[in-house]
Design a protein around this motif. Structure first.
Motif, PDB file in Angstrom:
ATOM      1  N   ARG A 188       5.834  -1.736  11.114  1.00  0.00           N
ATOM      2  CA  ARG A 188       7.523  -0.818  10.145  1.00  0.00           C
ATOM      3  C   ARG A 188       7.135  -1.783   8.678  1.00  0.00           C
ATOM      4  N   CYS A 189       7.601  -1.178   7.612  1.00  0.00           N
ATOM      5  CA  CYS A 189       7.998  -1.985   6.746  1.00  0.00           C
ATOM      6  C   CYS A 189       8.596  -0.539   6.103  1.00  0.00           C
ATOM      7  N   GLY A 190       9.629  -1.105   4.708  1.00  0.00           N
ATOM      8  CA  GLY A 190      10.274  -0.037   3.657  1.00  0.00           C
ATOM      9  C   GLY A 190      11.783  -0.988   3.858  1.00  0.00           C
ATOM     10  N   ARG A 191      13.168   0.133   3.745  1.00  0.00           N
ATOM     11  CA  ARG A 191      14.282   0.197   3.947  1.00  0.00           C
ATOM     12  C   ARG A 191      14.521   1.184   5.034  1.00  0.00           C
ATOM     13  N   LYS A 192      15.474   0.985   4.920  1.00  0.00           N
ATOM     14  CA  LYS A 192      16.448   2.346   5.446  1.00  0.00           C
ATOM     15  C   LYS A 192      16.528   3.377   4.955  1.00  0.00           C
ATOM     16  N   GLN A 193      16.331   4.435   6.440  1.00  0.00           N
ATOM     17  CA  GLN A 193      15.771   5.758   6.363  1.00  0.00           C
ATOM     18  C   GLN A 193      14.587   5.727   4.829  1.00  0.00           C
ATOM     19  N   ARG A 194      13.684   5.351   4.883  1.00  0.00           N
ATOM     20  CA  ARG A 194      12.331   5.018   3.326  1.00  0.00           C
ATOM     21  C   ARG A 194      11.523   4.441   4.398  1.00  0.00           C
ATOM     22  N   VAL A 195      11.098   4.597   5.380  1.00  0.00           N
ATOM     23  CA  VAL A 195      10.106   4.161   6.268  1.00  0.00           C
ATOM     24  C   VAL A 195       8.819   3.762   5.733  1.00  0.00           C
ATOM     25  N   VAL A 196       8.366   2.719   5.686  1.00  0.00           N
ATOM     26  CA  VAL A 196       6.910   2.847   5.459  1.00  0.00           C
ATOM     27  C   VAL A 196       6.218   1.885   6.460  1.00  0.00           C
ATOM     28  N   TYR A 197       5.369   2.426   6.739  1.00  0.00           N
ATOM     29  CA  TYR A 197       4.501   1.924   8.131  1.00  0.00           C
ATOM     30  C   TYR A 197       2.892   1.198   7.414  1.00  0.00           C
ATOM     31  N   ARG A 198       2.689  -0.165   7.679  1.00  0.00           N
ATOM     32  CA  ARG A 198       1.118  -0.641   7.258  1.00  0.00           C
ATOM     33  C   ARG A 198       0.892  -0.636   8.660  1.00  0.00           C
ATOM     34  N   ILE A 199      -0.582  -0.212   8.636  1.00  0.00           N
ATOM     35  CA  ILE A 199      -1.921   0.118   9.643  1.00  0.00           C
ATOM     36  C   ILE A 199      -2.228  -1.444   9.869  1.00  0.00           C
ATOM     37  N   VAL A 200      -2.328  -1.909  10.667  1.00  0.00           N
ATOM     38  CA  VAL A 200      -2.826  -3.783  11.306  1.00  0.00           C
ATOM     39  C   VAL A 200      -3.551  -4.405  12.598  1.00  0.00           C
ATOM     40  N   ALA A 201      -4.212  -4.639  12.165  1.00  0.00           N
ATOM     41  CA  ALA A 201      -5.435  -5.197  13.122  1.00  0.00           C
ATOM     42  C   ALA A 201      -4.485  -6.540  13.637  1.00  0.00           C
ATOM     43  N   ILE A 202      -4.163  -6.752  14.998  1.00  0.00           N
ATOM     44  CA  ILE A 202      -2.320  -7.264  16.039  1.00  0.00           C
ATOM     45  C   ILE A 202      -2.929  -7.571  16.862  1.00  0.00           C
ATOM     46  N   ASP A 203      -3.259  -9.076  17.309  1.00  0.00           N
ATOM     47  CA  ASP A 203      -3.082 -10.057  18.887  1.00  0.00           C
ATOM     48  C   ASP A 203      -2.442  -8.787  19.846  1.00  0.00           C
ATOM     49  N   VAL A 204      -2.550  -7.979  20.488  1.00  0.00           N
ATOM     50  CA  VAL A 204      -1.692  -7.596  21.379  1.00  0.00           C
ATOM     51  C   VAL A 204       0.143  -8.538  22.090  1.00  0.00           C
ATOM     52  N   ARG A 205      -0.243  -9.805  22.056  1.00  0.00           N
ATOM     53  CA  ARG A 205       0.748 -10.044  22.395  1.00  0.00           C
ATOM     54  C   ARG A 205       1.704 -10.480  21.269  1.00  0.00           C
TER      55      ARG A 205
END
Length: 86
Positions: free
Chosen positions: A8-25
Motif C-alpha cells: 500500500r502507498c499513497g495518502r488517505k482515501q487515495r490509495v495506490v498499490y505497488r506490486i512487489v516481490a517480497i519475502d513471506v515473513r
C-alpha cells in the motif's frame, strides 16, 4: 519463500498499490526484493513489468489471490503456462 504481493502507498482515501516481490515473513510495508508494477484501483490503471514477473514466477514465487487476479486480467499467463502450487 517469495510472494508477489500488493504494498500500500499513497495518502488517505487515495490509495495506490505497488506490486512487489517480497519475502513471506515480511510485513505488508516491509522491505521488498523488487518492485514489479503498480495498481491504481481508483483510476483502474495497472503497470506490469512482465519479464520480471515471469522471472519470479519461474523461480517459484507465488502470487497472492489479488495479484493473481490482476495478472489474469492483464493476460500475463498467456506468455507462459503457470499453475500455482496451493
Amino acid at each position: 519463500m517469495v510472494k508477489l504481493r500488493l504494498k500500500r502507498c499513497g495518502r488517505k482515501q487515495r490509495v495506490v498499490y505497488r506490486i512487489v516481490a517480497i519475502d513471506v515473513r515480511s510485513r505488508r510495508e516491509g522491505r521488498d526484493i523488487r518492485k514489479v508494477g503498480f495498481y491504481d484501483p481508483i483510476k483502474n490503471q495497472t503497470y506490469l513489468n512482465v519479464p520480471t514477473i515471469l522471472y519470479f514466477l519461474e523461480k517459484g514465487a507465488q502470487p497472492t489471490e489479488t495479484v493473481q487476479d490482476i495478472l489474469k486480467k492483464a493476460e500475463v499467463f498467456k506468455f507462459k503456462e503457470f499453475r500455482p502450487n496451493y
